[in-house]
Every structure is written in C-alpha cells, then in structure tokens.
Design a protein around this motif. Structure first.
Motif, PDB file in Angstrom:
ATOM      1  N   GLU A  67       0.835  -1.202   0.000  1.00 29.81           N
ATOM      2  CA  GLU A  67       0.000   0.000   0.000  1.00 29.81           C
ATOM      3  C   GLU A  67       0.874   1.258   0.000  1.00 29.81           C
ATOM      4  OE1 GLU A  67      -1.989   1.100   3.701  1.00 29.81           O
ATOM      5  OE2 GLU A  67      -0.768  -0.383   4.749  1.00 29.81           O
ATOM      6  N   MET A  68       0.329   2.316  -0.545  1.00 28.51           N
ATOM      7  CA  MET A  68       1.039   3.591  -0.552  1.00 28.51           C
ATOM      8  C   MET A  68       0.805   4.354   0.748  1.00 28.51           C
ATOM      9  SD  MET A  68       0.704   4.842  -4.525  1.00 28.51           S
ATOM     10  CE  MET A  68       1.558   6.372  -4.270  1.00 28.51           C
ATOM     11  N   GLY A  69      -0.333   4.160   1.374  1.00 27.14           N
ATOM     12  CA  GLY A  69      -0.623   4.840   2.626  1.00 27.14           C
ATOM     13  C   GLY A  69      -0.885   6.326   2.427  1.00 27.14           C
ATOM     14  N   ARG A  70      -0.829   7.050   3.542  1.00 28.26           N
ATOM     15  CA  ARG A  70      -1.053   8.509   3.538  1.00 28.26           C
ATOM     16  C   ARG A  70       0.273   9.183   3.857  1.00 28.26           C
ATOM     17  NH1 ARG A  70      -5.209  10.978   1.886  1.00 28.26           N
ATOM     18  NH2 ARG A  70      -4.820  12.673   3.310  1.00 28.26           N
ATOM     19  N   LEU A  71       0.707  10.058   2.969  1.00 29.57           N
ATOM     20  CA  LEU A  71       1.973  10.761   3.098  1.00 29.57           C
ATOM     21  C   LEU A  71       1.756  12.153   3.668  1.00 29.57           C
ATOM     22  CD1 LEU A  71       5.056  11.009   2.396  1.00 29.57           C
ATOM     23  CD2 LEU A  71       4.327  11.848   0.143  1.00 29.57           C
ATOM     24  N   ALA A  72       2.686  12.595   4.492  1.00 30.59           N
ATOM     25  CA  ALA A  72       2.701  13.979   4.973  1.00 30.59           C
ATOM     26  C   ALA A  72       4.140  14.472   4.947  1.00 30.59           C
ATOM     27  CB  ALA A  72       2.135  14.065   6.391  1.00 30.59           C
ATOM     28  N   PHE A  73       4.321  15.713   4.547  1.00 29.18           N
ATOM     29  CA  PHE A  73       5.614  16.381   4.604  1.00 29.18           C
ATOM     30  C   PHE A  73       5.568  17.444   5.688  1.00 29.18           C
ATOM     31  CE2 PHE A  73       6.723  15.859  -0.217  1.00 29.18           C
ATOM     32  CZ  PHE A  73       7.164  14.576   0.016  1.00 29.18           C
ATOM     33  N   ASP A  74       6.668  17.610   6.385  1.00 28.26           N
ATOM     34  CA  ASP A  74       6.852  18.696   7.341  1.00 28.26           C
ATOM     35  C   ASP A  74       8.065  19.480   6.842  1.00 28.26           C
ATOM     36  OD1 ASP A  74       7.059  20.386   9.538  1.00 28.26           O
ATOM     37  OD2 ASP A  74       7.988  18.862  10.818  1.00 28.26           O
ATOM     38  N   LEU A  75       7.812  20.588   6.145  1.00 31.68           N
ATOM     39  CA  LEU A  75       8.911  21.362   5.570  1.00 31.68           C
ATOM     40  C   LEU A  75       9.595  22.178   6.661  1.00 31.68           C
ATOM     41  CD1 LEU A  75       7.306  22.580   2.226  1.00 31.68           C
ATOM     42  CD2 LEU A  75       8.694  20.551   2.670  1.00 31.68           C
ATOM     43  N   HIS A  76      10.893  21.954   6.824  1.00 26.65           N
ATOM     44  CA  HIS A  76      11.666  22.690   7.820  1.00 26.65           C
ATOM     45  C   HIS A  76      12.225  23.981   7.253  1.00 26.65           C
ATOM     46  CE1 HIS A  76      12.581  18.551   9.893  1.00 26.65           C
ATOM     47  NE2 HIS A  76      11.295  18.858   9.903  1.00 26.65           N
ATOM     48  N   ALA A  77      12.736  23.914   6.031  1.00 29.28           N
ATOM     49  CA  ALA A  77      13.342  25.110   5.437  1.00 29.28           C
ATOM     50  C   ALA A  77      13.425  24.964   3.925  1.00 29.28           C
ATOM     51  CB  ALA A  77      14.739  25.337   6.005  1.00 29.28           C
ATOM     52  N   ILE A  78      13.184  26.071   3.255  1.00 31.44           N
ATOM     53  CA  ILE A  78      13.425  26.174   1.813  1.00 31.44           C
ATOM     54  C   ILE A  78      14.447  27.292   1.660  1.00 31.44           C
ATOM     55  CG2 ILE A  78      12.471  26.751  -0.444  1.00 31.44           C
ATOM     56  CD1 ILE A  78       9.764  25.717   0.559  1.00 31.44           C
ATOM     57  N   THR A  79      15.611  26.944   1.141  1.00 31.61           N
ATOM     58  CA  THR A  79      16.691  27.906   0.977  1.00 31.61           C
ATOM     59  C   THR A  79      16.970  28.092  -0.500  1.00 31.61           C
ATOM     60  OG1 THR A  79      17.664  27.132   3.047  1.00 31.61           O
ATOM     61  CG2 THR A  79      19.078  28.447   1.597  1.00 31.61           C
ATOM     62  N   LEU A  80      16.815  29.313  -0.979  1.00 37.06           N
ATOM     63  CA  LEU A  80      17.142  29.608  -2.376  1.00 37.06           C
ATOM     64  C   LEU A  80      18.651  29.795  -2.447  1.00 37.06           C
ATOM     65  CD1 LEU A  80      14.180  31.998  -3.158  1.00 37.06           C
ATOM     66  CD2 LEU A  80      14.394  29.570  -3.710  1.00 37.06           C
ATOM     67  N   LEU A  81      19.329  28.913  -3.162  1.00 34.39           N
ATOM     68  CA  LEU A  81      20.786  28.904  -3.224  1.00 34.39           C
ATOM     69  C   LEU A  81      21.328  29.890  -4.245  1.00 34.39           C
ATOM     70  CD1 LEU A  81      21.218  25.029  -3.159  1.00 34.39           C
ATOM     71  CD2 LEU A  81      21.477  26.611  -1.229  1.00 34.39           C
ATOM     72  N   ALA A  82      20.646  29.973  -5.360  1.00 33.93           N
ATOM     73  CA  ALA A  82      21.038  30.825  -6.480  1.00 33.93           C
ATOM     74  C   ALA A  82      19.813  30.906  -7.374  1.00 33.93           C
ATOM     75  CB  ALA A  82      22.221  30.208  -7.230  1.00 33.93           C
ATOM     76  N   PRO A  83      19.804  31.789  -8.345  1.00 32.20           N
ATOM     77  CA  PRO A  83      18.636  31.814  -9.240  1.00 32.20           C
ATOM     78  C   PRO A  83      18.396  30.427  -9.850  1.00 32.20           C
ATOM     79  CG  PRO A  83      20.000  33.741  -9.606  1.00 32.20           C
ATOM     80  CD  PRO A  83      20.777  32.839  -8.674  1.00 32.20           C
ATOM     81  N   GLY A  84      17.191  29.919  -9.645  1.00 36.74           N
ATOM     82  CA  GLY A  84      16.825  28.631 -10.223  1.00 36.74           C
ATOM     83  C   GLY A  84      17.298  27.415  -9.457  1.00 36.74           C
ATOM     84  N   GLN A  85      17.831  27.588  -8.234  1.00 33.36           N
ATOM     85  CA  GLN A  85      18.295  26.457  -7.437  1.00 33.36           C
ATOM     86  C   GLN A  85      17.856  26.631  -5.993  1.00 33.36           C
ATOM     87  OE1 GLN A  85      22.195  24.878  -8.040  1.00 33.36           O
ATOM     88  NE2 GLN A  85      22.510  26.167  -9.835  1.00 33.36           N
ATOM     89  N   ALA A  86      17.398  25.531  -5.389  1.00 31.26           N
ATOM     90  CA  ALA A  86      16.921  25.599  -4.010  1.00 31.26           C
ATOM     91  C   ALA A  86      17.246  24.306  -3.279  1.00 31.26           C
ATOM     92  CB  ALA A  86      15.417  25.845  -3.977  1.00 31.26           C
ATOM     93  N   LEU A  87      17.384  24.435  -1.969  1.00 29.97           N
ATOM     94  CA  LEU A  87      17.583  23.309  -1.074  1.00 29.97           C
ATOM     95  C   LEU A  87      16.370  23.256  -0.154  1.00 29.97           C
ATOM     96  CD1 LEU A  87      19.778  21.200  -0.202  1.00 29.97           C
ATOM     97  CD2 LEU A  87      20.393  22.833   1.577  1.00 29.97           C
ATOM     98  N   VAL A  88      15.748  22.091  -0.067  1.00 29.78           N
ATOM     99  CA  VAL A  88      14.574  21.917   0.788  1.00 29.78           C
ATOM    100  C   VAL A  88      14.911  20.849   1.821  1.00 29.78           C
ATOM    101  CG1 VAL A  88      12.141  21.266   0.904  1.00 29.78           C
ATOM    102  CG2 VAL A  88      13.009  22.514  -1.091  1.00 29.78           C
ATOM    103  N   ARG A  89      14.677  21.175   3.094  1.00 33.98           N
ATOM    104  CA  ARG A  89      14.901  20.218   4.176  1.00 33.98           C
ATOM    105  C   ARG A  89      13.590  20.011   4.914  1.00 33.98           C
ATOM    106  NH1 ARG A  89      19.569  23.700   6.481  1.00 33.98           N
ATOM    107  NH2 ARG A  89      18.214  25.163   5.427  1.00 33.98           N
ATOM    108  N   GLY A  90      13.344  18.767   5.272  1.00 35.02           N
ATOM    109  CA  GLY A  90      12.103  18.497   5.973  1.00 35.02           C
ATOM    110  C   GLY A  90      12.003  17.069   6.448  1.00 35.02           C
ATOM    111  N   GLY A  91      10.808  16.748   6.896  1.00 34.39           N
ATOM    112  CA  GLY A  91      10.511  15.406   7.357  1.00 34.39           C
ATOM    113  C   GLY A  91       9.370  14.829   6.548  1.00 34.39           C
ATOM    114  N   TRP A  92       9.305  13.517   6.518  1.00 30.56           N
ATOM    115  CA  TRP A  92       8.211  12.824   5.843  1.00 30.56           C
ATOM    116  C   TRP A  92       7.654  11.789   6.812  1.00 30.56           C
ATOM    117  CZ3 TRP A  92       8.538   7.582   5.431  1.00 30.56           C
ATOM    118  CH2 TRP A  92       9.811   7.002   5.554  1.00 30.56           C
ATOM    119  N   ALA A  93       6.401  11.472   6.646  1.00 31.10           N
ATOM    120  CA  ALA A  93       5.768  10.438   7.453  1.00 31.10           C
ATOM    121  C   ALA A  93       4.722   9.741   6.605  1.00 31.10           C
ATOM    122  CB  ALA A  93       5.118  11.049   8.691  1.00 31.10           C
TER     123      ALA A  93
END
Length: 153
Positions: free
Chosen positions: A92-118
């Motif tokens: 089964e795929m189940g129910r997904l949830a994301f907990d976004l901790h931070a979105i950091t724009l590194l440069a134009p057109g580039q980003a780093l996203v950190r978070g949790g999944w459950a």
C-alpha cells in the motif's frame, strides 16, 4: 518638504511604527512555487497516483536518489523503486505527509529543501528526514534533481 514639516511627521510617528517590522516577509514566488509542487506531490501520493507524484522529479538519467545506503540514478530507477516498495505485491502507498523545515534559495533557479516525511500505513508509521536539491528547469518549473531521504530508527 520643509524641515519643520519633516520634524512634525517624525514626532507623530509612534514607536511601534518606527520600529522595524517583526513579521516574517511574505514568501517569494519561488518559495511559493516550490511549496505548491511539494503539496501536489503529497496530494498525488495520497490518491494513489504514483505517476503524479513522480512529476515533481526531474525526468532525466541524471536524477540522483540516496536512501537507505543505496544510490540510484535516473528518473526511471526512482520510479521503479517506488513501485517495488509501495505498489507491488499488494503493498500500500498509505497517507503521506511532509513537514517542511526550510526552503533555501541557493542561487537563481536552485533551491535546497529540508524536511521530514511520514507515512501512515496499516502496518506501521515509517518516518524520516529528507534533503532535496531542486532546480527550476525550462518549460518544467521546479523539479527535484537530487533526493536524499532517511528513515528514522
């Protein structure tokens, strides 16, 4: 404006108005677009639409996915891994949830996203952390080009 008028205006500004705003700035268009893309991934997952979920990933052989001590390369390899883990053999795929901790724009057109999944499954509740590198690609908007996900013990 005369000096006298300027001084009068300054005298009538309350300290609260003169102090810098403590409210967080409104998210910019890139951060909003990234959040929308990740929200769309969660929505697709939760309706059992793996193809829709995979639209968030760069459809390229250069996509990298690091998880559980394994490294895979390419969109198809990531897709096949998800099918094996969450759709084959009655899984089964189940129910997904994301907990976004931070979105950091590194440069134009580039980003780093950190978070949790459950995931909420009938057999358990696996969870972990992720770090995503995203790029804004021509004609495709924001896409994940590297995914490093871990599972909590």
């Amino acid at each position: 404006m005369s000096l006298r008028v300027a001084l009068l205006l300054i005298a009538f500004v309350s300290p609260a108005q003169a102090a810098p705003s403590r409210r967080a700035p409104a998210p910019d268009a890139d951060t909003s677009a990234i959040r929308l893309m990740l929200d769309a991934q969660v929505a697709a997952w939760n309706r059992g639409d793996l193809e829709g979920f995979m639209q968030g990933y760069w459809r390229s052989d250069s996509l990298t996915f690091y998880s559980g001590g394994d490294v895979s390369h390419g969109w198809q390899a990531a897709h096949d891994r998800y099918v094996r883990r969450y759709q084959s053999e009655g899984r089964e795929m189940g129910r997904l949830a994301f907990d976004l901790h931070a979105i950091t724009l590194l440069a134009p057109g580039q980003a780093l996203v950190r978070g949790g999944w459950a995931l909420e499954l009938t057999t358990g509740r696996p969870r972990g952390l992720f770090t995503l590198w995203l790029r804004r690609l021509p004609g495709a908007d924001w896409r994940i080009v590297h995914d490093h996900s871990s599972v909590a013990q």
